[in-house]
Design a protein around this motif. Structure first.
Motif, mmCIF file in Angstrom:
data_model
loop_
_atom_site.group_PDB
_atom_site.id
_atom_site.type_symbol
_atom_site.label_atom_id
_atom_site.label_comp_id
_atom_site.label_asym_id
_atom_site.label_seq_id
_atom_site.Cartn_x
_atom_site.Cartn_y
_atom_site.Cartn_z
ATOM 1 N N GLY A 1 -39.031 58.375 22.019
ATOM 2 C CA GLY A 1 -38.728 57.551 20.849
ATOM 3 C C GLY A 1 -38.852 58.267 19.512
ATOM 4 N N LEU A 2 -38.859 59.605 19.542
ATOM 5 C CA LEU A 2 -38.910 60.341 18.279
ATOM 6 C C LEU A 2 -37.537 60.280 17.615
ATOM 7 N N ASN A 3 -37.531 60.257 16.279
ATOM 8 C CA ASN A 3 -36.241 60.313 15.603
ATOM 9 C C ASN A 3 -35.854 61.777 15.389
ATOM 10 N N MET A 4 -34.640 62.003 14.948
ATOM 11 C CA MET A 4 -34.137 63.369 14.835
ATOM 12 C C MET A 4 -34.918 64.194 13.828
ATOM 13 N N ARG A 5 -35.372 63.581 12.750
ATOM 14 C CA ARG A 5 -36.180 64.284 11.748
ATOM 15 C C ARG A 5 -37.505 64.744 12.372
ATOM 16 N N GLU A 6 -38.135 63.895 13.168
ATOM 17 C CA GLU A 6 -39.406 64.256 13.806
ATOM 18 C C GLU A 6 -39.217 65.407 14.796
ATOM 19 N N ILE A 7 -38.131 65.381 15.538
ATOM 20 C CA ILE A 7 -37.849 66.465 16.477
ATOM 21 C C ILE A 7 -37.597 67.760 15.708
ATOM 22 N N ALA A 8 -36.811 67.666 14.642
ATOM 23 C CA ALA A 8 -36.514 68.840 13.822
ATOM 24 C C ALA A 8 -37.793 69.440 13.248
ATOM 25 N N ASP A 9 -38.666 68.608 12.738
ATOM 26 C CA ASP A 9 -39.924 69.088 12.177
ATOM 27 C C ASP A 9 -40.791 69.751 13.241
ATOM 28 N N ARG A 10 -40.805 69.176 14.419
ATOM 29 C CA ARG A 10 -41.613 69.715 15.522
ATOM 30 C C ARG A 10 -41.169 71.124 15.915
ATOM 31 N N PHE A 11 -39.844 71.373 15.873
ATOM 32 C CA PHE A 11 -39.318 72.659 16.323
ATOM 33 C C PHE A 11 -38.901 73.584 15.184
ATOM 34 N N GLY A 12 -39.082 73.125 13.946
ATOM 35 C CA GLY A 12 -38.769 73.969 12.802
ATOM 36 C C GLY A 12 -37.294 74.265 12.630
#
Length: 90
Positions: free
Chosen positions: A46-57
């Protein structure tokens, strides 16, 4: 009518389980590891795309594009490759 409804429901349940098995197999075999990772984080966690992007830089647009391409591969596989998946699943 009740018997018909139960019969249809059980048929849908079997179809649902078959589709679920095919989707899992397609996730394992037809998408890249990165697509799989992003798809699972997005849909399962349930992560949004911004959260995924932040997680992986990475940029959010990179996540969006990767998820979209993974979805397209899954659609093609389930639409056109379902017969092959079913034949292999035994």
């Amino acid at each position: 009518m009740a018997v018909y409804t139960r019969t249809i429901s059980s048929d849908n349940g079997a179809e649902h389980q078959r589709l679920k098995r095919n989707l899992i197999r397609a996730l394992q075999e037809e998408v890249t590891p990165l697509q799989r990772k992003y798809l699972l984080l997005y849909y399962s966690e349930g992560l949004n795309m911004r959260e995924i992007a932040d997680r992986f830089g990475v940029e959010r647009s990179t996540v969006s594009r990767t998820i979209h391409r993974g979805e397209e591969r899954l659609r093609r596989c389930l639409r056109y490759g379902a017969a092959a998946l079913l034949a292999r699943s035994g």
